[in-house]
Design an enzyme around this catalytic site. Structure first.
Site, PDB file in Angstrom:
ATOM      1  N   ASP A 232      64.160 -67.930 -54.744  1.00  0.00           N
ATOM      2  CA  ASP A 232      65.237 -67.963 -53.749  1.00  0.00           C
ATOM      3  C   ASP A 232      66.442 -67.153 -54.203  1.00  0.00           C
ATOM      4  O   ASP A 232      67.050 -66.422 -53.427  1.00  0.00           O
ATOM      5  CB  ASP A 232      65.666 -69.408 -53.463  1.00  0.00           C
ATOM      6  CG  ASP A 232      64.617 -70.190 -52.685  1.00  0.00           C
ATOM      7  OD1 ASP A 232      63.708 -69.557 -52.109  1.00  0.00           O
ATOM      8  OD2 ASP A 232      64.703 -71.432 -52.669  1.00  0.00           O
TER       9      ASP A 232
ATOM     10  N   ARG B 278      54.938 -47.344 -69.885  1.00  0.00           N
ATOM     11  CA  ARG B 278      54.784 -48.695 -69.355  1.00  0.00           C
ATOM     12  C   ARG B 278      53.658 -48.851 -68.335  1.00  0.00           C
ATOM     13  O   ARG B 278      52.802 -49.735 -68.487  1.00  0.00           O
ATOM     14  CB  ARG B 278      56.110 -49.169 -68.727  1.00  0.00           C
ATOM     15  CG  ARG B 278      57.194 -49.400 -69.753  1.00  0.00           C
ATOM     16  CD  ARG B 278      58.541 -49.604 -69.109  1.00  0.00           C
ATOM     17  NE  ARG B 278      59.010 -48.325 -68.550  1.00  0.00           N
ATOM     18  CZ  ARG B 278      60.174 -48.172 -67.947  1.00  0.00           C
ATOM     19  NH1 ARG B 278      60.980 -49.198 -67.788  1.00  0.00           N
ATOM     20  NH2 ARG B 278      60.546 -46.986 -67.500  1.00  0.00           N
TER      21      ARG B 278
ATOM     22  N   CYS C  68      56.044 -46.747 -63.009  1.00  0.00           N
ATOM     23  CA  CYS C  68      57.206 -46.628 -63.894  1.00  0.00           C
ATOM     24  C   CYS C  68      57.829 -45.252 -63.661  1.00  0.00           C
ATOM     25  O   CYS C  68      57.680 -44.683 -62.588  1.00  0.00           O
ATOM     26  CB  CYS C  68      56.845 -46.886 -65.355  1.00  0.00           C
ATOM     27  SG  CYS C  68      55.827 -45.618 -66.146  1.00  0.00           S
TER      28      CYS C  68
END
Length: 194
Positions: A119, A14, A8
């Site tokens: 994708d 985090r 992070c």
């Protein structure tokens, strides 16, 4: 895959929460041969975890790192997989360590399991890279290219885990919950790939 590095910004919120929570999940799932660490792209080496992050980890029965660590070549070389909290952390990491491009992902990107979504993420990343290169070479970005980026942005979930830094304890809990949700998927993926 035996070594995972979470990244992070400052390595005080985090990524340390991800490290601590993942350690607990790995232990519970019997994946004790997997090591985890965390670092920050703008960390001040040795800074303590934020009080709220430390409290959240303690309340979850998790142990995080004792202090922040700056992202370094040594850590990149150590890791088999680098999972960042945001797409900007991912880009920053790849810019600093281009040889690691094949092992750097955002956490959410790595654990998502929808092939159509994968994708679209791949298309978005390719398009952004192409447009950044085009812009760097003083090329003009077409209206069609801008529209495609906007369309993809609307269709894709946010790839980032928001930074709770400076927020309330409740915001840190919410962040930890979002991270934990991803880490449960990560553990399942690690078990499946064995």
């Amino acid at each position: 895959m035996n070594r995972i590095l979470f990244v992070c910004t400052g390595n005080t919120c985090r990524s340390p929460m991800a490290e601590g929570i993942m350690r607990k999940i790995l232990s519970e799932e019997g994946l004790t041969d997997i090591e985890v660490r965390s670092a920050g792209v703008a960390a001040y080496e040795g800074t303590q975890l934020s009080d709220h992050a430390a409290s959240v980890l303690k309340n979850k029965g998790c142990v995080g790192p004792s202090a922040s660590t700056f992202l370094s070549q040594i850590l990149i070389d150590w890791a088999d997989l680098v999972l960042t909290m945001t797409s900007s952390h991912k880009r920053h990491t790849i810019q600093l360590y281009p040889e690691a491009v094949d092992k750097v992902y955002t956490l959410k990107e790595y654990v998502q399991d929808d092939p159509q979504l994968a994708d679209k993420i791949s298309e978005m990343e390719s398009l952004i890279t192409e447009l950044e290169l085009k812009q760097a070479l003083s090329g003009q970005i077409t209206e069609e290219e801008r529209e495609r980026v906007l369309t993809l942005q609307k269709e894709l979930p946010l790839p980032d885990i928001a930074d709770p830094f400076g927020g309330s304890y409740r915001e840190y809990e919410k962040c930890a919950w979002e991270i934990e949700e991803c880490l449960i998927k990560l553990a399942a993926k690690l078990k499946k790939d064995r």
